[in-house]
Design a protein around this motif. Structure first.
Motif, PDB file in Angstrom:
ATOM      1  N   GLY A 172      61.824  67.070  -3.499  1.00 54.29           N
ATOM      2  CA  GLY A 172      62.100  66.327  -4.727  1.00 54.29           C
ATOM      3  C   GLY A 172      61.444  66.954  -5.941  1.00 54.29           C
ATOM      4  O   GLY A 172      62.089  67.145  -6.982  1.00 54.29           O
ATOM      5  N   LEU A 173      60.152  67.283  -5.823  1.00 58.51           N
ATOM      6  CA  LEU A 173      59.424  67.845  -6.968  1.00 58.51           C
ATOM      7  C   LEU A 173      59.895  69.252  -7.304  1.00 58.51           C
ATOM      8  O   LEU A 173      60.091  69.596  -8.474  1.00 58.51           O
ATOM      9  CB  LEU A 173      57.918  67.860  -6.666  1.00 58.51           C
ATOM     10  N   MET A 174      60.075  70.088  -6.278  1.00 59.86           N
ATOM     11  CA  MET A 174      60.493  71.466  -6.535  1.00 59.86           C
ATOM     12  C   MET A 174      61.907  71.521  -7.107  1.00 59.86           C
ATOM     13  O   MET A 174      62.182  72.285  -8.049  1.00 59.86           O
ATOM     14  CB  MET A 174      60.411  72.281  -5.244  1.00 59.86           C
ATOM     15  N   SER A 175      62.813  70.705  -6.562  1.00 59.67           N
ATOM     16  CA  SER A 175      64.185  70.677  -7.086  1.00 59.67           C
ATOM     17  C   SER A 175      64.198  70.222  -8.534  1.00 59.67           C
ATOM     18  O   SER A 175      64.904  70.799  -9.377  1.00 59.67           O
ATOM     19  CB  SER A 175      65.054  69.738  -6.243  1.00 59.67           C
ATOM     20  N   SER A 176      63.424  69.181  -8.847  1.00 54.40           N
ATOM     21  CA  SER A 176      63.396  68.667 -10.211  1.00 54.40           C
ATOM     22  C   SER A 176      62.760  69.662 -11.173  1.00 54.40           C
ATOM     23  O   SER A 176      63.213  69.802 -12.321  1.00 54.40           O
ATOM     24  CB  SER A 176      62.635  67.337 -10.251  1.00 54.40           C
ATOM     25  N   LEU A 177      61.716  70.369 -10.732  1.00 52.35           N
ATOM     26  CA  LEU A 177      61.068  71.366 -11.592  1.00 52.35           C
ATOM     27  C   LEU A 177      62.028  72.510 -11.922  1.00 52.35           C
ATOM     28  O   LEU A 177      62.167  72.907 -13.087  1.00 52.35           O
ATOM     29  CB  LEU A 177      59.819  71.910 -10.898  1.00 52.35           C
ATOM     30  N   LEU A 178      62.704  73.038 -10.895  1.00 54.86           N
ATOM     31  CA  LEU A 178      63.650  74.128 -11.126  1.00 54.86           C
ATOM     32  C   LEU A 178      64.839  73.656 -11.966  1.00 54.86           C
ATOM     33  O   LEU A 178      65.340  74.387 -12.825  1.00 54.86           O
ATOM     34  CB  LEU A 178      64.143  74.685  -9.784  1.00 54.86           C
ATOM     35  N   THR A 179      65.270  72.415 -11.729  1.00 52.27           N
ATOM     36  CA  THR A 179      66.355  71.840 -12.522  1.00 52.27           C
ATOM     37  C   THR A 179      65.951  71.741 -13.988  1.00 52.27           C
ATOM     38  O   THR A 179      66.747  72.046 -14.894  1.00 52.27           O
ATOM     39  CB  THR A 179      66.723  70.445 -11.982  1.00 52.27           C
ATOM     40  N   MET A 180      64.711  71.311 -14.238  1.00 57.79           N
ATOM     41  CA  MET A 180      64.224  71.184 -15.608  1.00 57.79           C
ATOM     42  C   MET A 180      64.179  72.547 -16.303  1.00 57.79           C
ATOM     43  O   MET A 180      64.598  72.680 -17.464  1.00 57.79           O
ATOM     44  CB  MET A 180      62.837  70.545 -15.619  1.00 57.79           C
ATOM     45  N   LEU A 181      63.681  73.570 -15.610  1.00 53.20           N
ATOM     46  CA  LEU A 181      63.604  74.907 -16.200  1.00 53.20           C
ATOM     47  C   LEU A 181      64.993  75.450 -16.511  1.00 53.20           C
ATOM     48  O   LEU A 181      65.237  76.000 -17.599  1.00 53.20           O
ATOM     49  CB  LEU A 181      62.855  75.850 -15.257  1.00 53.20           C
ATOM     50  N   LEU A 182      65.911  75.300 -15.554  1.00 56.91           N
ATOM     51  CA  LEU A 182      67.273  75.798 -15.756  1.00 56.91           C
ATOM     52  C   LEU A 182      67.976  75.025 -16.869  1.00 56.91           C
ATOM     53  O   LEU A 182      68.628  75.618 -17.739  1.00 56.91           O
ATOM     54  CB  LEU A 182      68.057  75.685 -14.445  1.00 56.91           C
ATOM     55  N   GLY A 183      67.847  73.701 -16.860  1.00 58.38           N
ATOM     56  CA  GLY A 183      68.485  72.878 -17.885  1.00 58.38           C
ATOM     57  C   GLY A 183      67.931  73.154 -19.268  1.00 58.38           C
ATOM     58  O   GLY A 183      68.681  73.163 -20.260  1.00 58.38           O
TER      59      GLY A 183
ATOM     60  N   SER B 184      66.542  61.478  -8.696  1.00 59.08           N
ATOM     61  CA  SER B 184      67.890  61.947  -8.381  1.00 59.08           C
ATOM     62  C   SER B 184      67.872  62.981  -7.261  1.00 59.08           C
ATOM     63  O   SER B 184      68.706  62.947  -6.350  1.00 59.08           O
ATOM     64  CB  SER B 184      68.523  62.530  -9.642  1.00 59.08           C
ATOM     65  N   CYS B 185      66.909  63.901  -7.313  1.00 59.59           N
ATOM     66  CA  CYS B 185      66.823  64.959  -6.296  1.00 59.59           C
ATOM     67  C   CYS B 185      66.451  64.394  -4.931  1.00 59.59           C
ATOM     68  O   CYS B 185      66.973  64.842  -3.895  1.00 59.59           O
ATOM     69  CB  CYS B 185      65.812  66.021  -6.729  1.00 59.59           C
ATOM     70  N   ILE B 186      65.546  63.421  -4.897  1.00 59.27           N
ATOM     71  CA  ILE B 186      65.167  62.795  -3.625  1.00 59.27           C
ATOM     72  C   ILE B 186      66.365  62.073  -3.008  1.00 59.27           C
ATOM     73  O   ILE B 186      66.634  62.185  -1.807  1.00 59.27           O
ATOM     74  CB  ILE B 186      63.992  61.819  -3.833  1.00 59.27           C
ATOM     75  N   MET B 187      67.109  61.335  -3.836  1.00 61.58           N
ATOM     76  CA  MET B 187      68.281  60.633  -3.336  1.00 61.58           C
ATOM     77  C   MET B 187      69.352  61.611  -2.854  1.00 61.58           C
ATOM     78  O   MET B 187      70.010  61.383  -1.825  1.00 61.58           O
ATOM     79  CB  MET B 187      68.852  59.721  -4.423  1.00 61.58           C
ATOM     80  N   MET B 188      69.527  62.715  -3.579  1.00 57.86           N
ATOM     81  CA  MET B 188      70.527  63.707  -3.186  1.00 57.86           C
ATOM     82  C   MET B 188      70.128  64.381  -1.875  1.00 57.86           C
ATOM     83  O   MET B 188      70.960  64.569  -0.976  1.00 57.86           O
ATOM     84  CB  MET B 188      70.666  64.752  -4.299  1.00 57.86           C
TER      85      MET B 188
ATOM     86  N   MET C 140      62.925  54.314  -1.314  1.00 57.10           N
ATOM     87  CA  MET C 140      63.035  53.388  -2.441  1.00 57.10           C
ATOM     88  C   MET C 140      61.717  53.289  -3.204  1.00 57.10           C
ATOM     89  O   MET C 140      61.690  53.349  -4.437  1.00 57.10           O
ATOM     90  CB  MET C 140      63.447  52.011  -1.939  1.00 57.10           C
ATOM     91  N   LEU C 141      60.597  53.156  -2.486  1.00 57.41           N
ATOM     92  CA  LEU C 141      59.295  53.000  -3.143  1.00 57.41           C
ATOM     93  C   LEU C 141      58.873  54.273  -3.872  1.00 57.41           C
ATOM     94  O   LEU C 141      58.307  54.215  -4.970  1.00 57.41           O
ATOM     95  CB  LEU C 141      58.233  52.605  -2.115  1.00 57.41           C
ATOM     96  N   LEU C 142      59.143  55.430  -3.265  1.00 55.79           N
ATOM     97  CA  LEU C 142      58.805  56.691  -3.928  1.00 55.79           C
ATOM     98  C   LEU C 142      59.639  56.868  -5.201  1.00 55.79           C
ATOM     99  O   LEU C 142      59.107  57.274  -6.244  1.00 55.79           O
ATOM    100  CB  LEU C 142      59.043  57.863  -2.972  1.00 55.79           C
ATOM    101  N   SER C 143      60.922  56.560  -5.127  1.00 51.20           N
ATOM    102  CA  SER C 143      61.775  56.635  -6.316  1.00 51.20           C
ATOM    103  C   SER C 143      61.296  55.652  -7.378  1.00 51.20           C
ATOM    104  O   SER C 143      61.307  55.952  -8.576  1.00 51.20           O
ATOM    105  CB  SER C 143      63.230  56.332  -5.942  1.00 51.20           C
TER     106      SER C 143
END
Length: 270
Positions: free
Chosen positions: A74-85, A197-201, A247-250
């Motif tokens: 979740g964290l790595m996907s979101s970090l890379l998504t943020m950099l790319l976006g 979003s990344c955790i759910m995906m 659910m709780l982590l999200s």
């Protein structure tokens, strides 16, 4: 009023701290090893809080050790998504061919059905941990790119940017030293929501059988429970607890994003 504003921050930090402890120090929560075997399908007892699964593994131990893998993806996907976006959104705010090209790219990816595309591609590229991270990143950057583009275009109209251009600073210097520092409020909020979003995906893909079997996450646990007959055995703890943890982590990241959004609104009003 101040305590009310701090409530999401406190709740988010408490929940996230619990999961971080589980991820970093799993031995504090369970005395068993992740591959330690017992009699299969034991019910919930003092020795096995959530019982055991079809292979005899302690379900609570699997849950604790799965925290690390779920958080990492979740964290790595979101970090890379943020950099790319951020990179694409900044480029899309440029004038001329570069801006038109990246605007067109954003518009194309907006129209793609993300989940269906990920399922199709995941069946081809394989189910390793990093393959999932790169796939999620490749199709999750559009929202950040659009927000960053809007913010950069707004900043470009400000007087301090015009002064930098008049003084002869090049575009790279202006972007690095004047535009990017003013994007932190957007990026923090989008990063925290992006983790959700990344955790759910990832959980959805793992439940469908595209997760990494060597690094099982909570989504993989639900997949195993479903395939190995947890419904028939009435092992509802095996089915429900991974979903509750997701659910709780999200929820923890959602509370943190609420706090930062409220803080941003307060600053803008001031």
């Amino acid at each position: 009023m101040r305590n009310r504003r701090l409530l999401p921050l406190i709740l988010g930090c408490l929940l996230l701290s619990l999961f971080l402890l589980m991820a970093l120090f799993p031995q504090l929560f369970t005395p068993y090893g992740v591959k330690q075997m017992f009699a299969p399908w034991q019910t919930c007892t003092g020795e096995h809080l959530l019982g055991t699964n079809a292979l005899g593994y302690d379900i609570f131990t699997e849950l604790v050790y799965g925290t690390r893998e779920t958080l990492f993806i979740g964290l790595m996907s979101s970090l890379l998504t943020m950099l790319l976006g951020t990179a694409i959104g900044t480029a899309a705010a440029c004038r001329g061919f570069v801006g038109h090209f990246f605007n067109g790219l954003i518009n194309i990816f907006v129209l793609l059905p993300r989940l269906i595309t990920l399922i199709v591609l995941a069946s081809f590229v394989g189910s390793s941990q990093w393959n999932l991270i790169w796939l999620i990143c490749a199709f999750s950057w559009v929202g950040i790119a659009r927000n960053v583009r809007s913010k950069v275009m707004h900043l470009n109209e400000q007087t301090f940017i015009e002064n930098c251009i008049i003084q002869g600073y090049d575009r790279v210097h202006i972007a690095v030293h004047h535009i990017l520092p003013n994007l932190y409020d957007v990026l923090i909020s989008r990063f925290l929501l992006g983790v959700n979003s990344c955790i759910m995906m990832e959980s959805t893909l793992s439940f469908l059988g595209f997760g990494d079997l060597y690094h099982p996450t909570w989504g993989t646990m639900i997949n195993f429970a479903y395939k190995r007959g947890a419904f028939i055995r009435q092992a509802y703890s095996y089915l429900l607890t991974p979903g509750i943890c997701i659910m709780l982590l999200s929820l923890s990241f959602f509370f943190l994003s609420l706090y930062f959004e409220g803080r941003r609104d307060t600053i803008s009003e001031g």
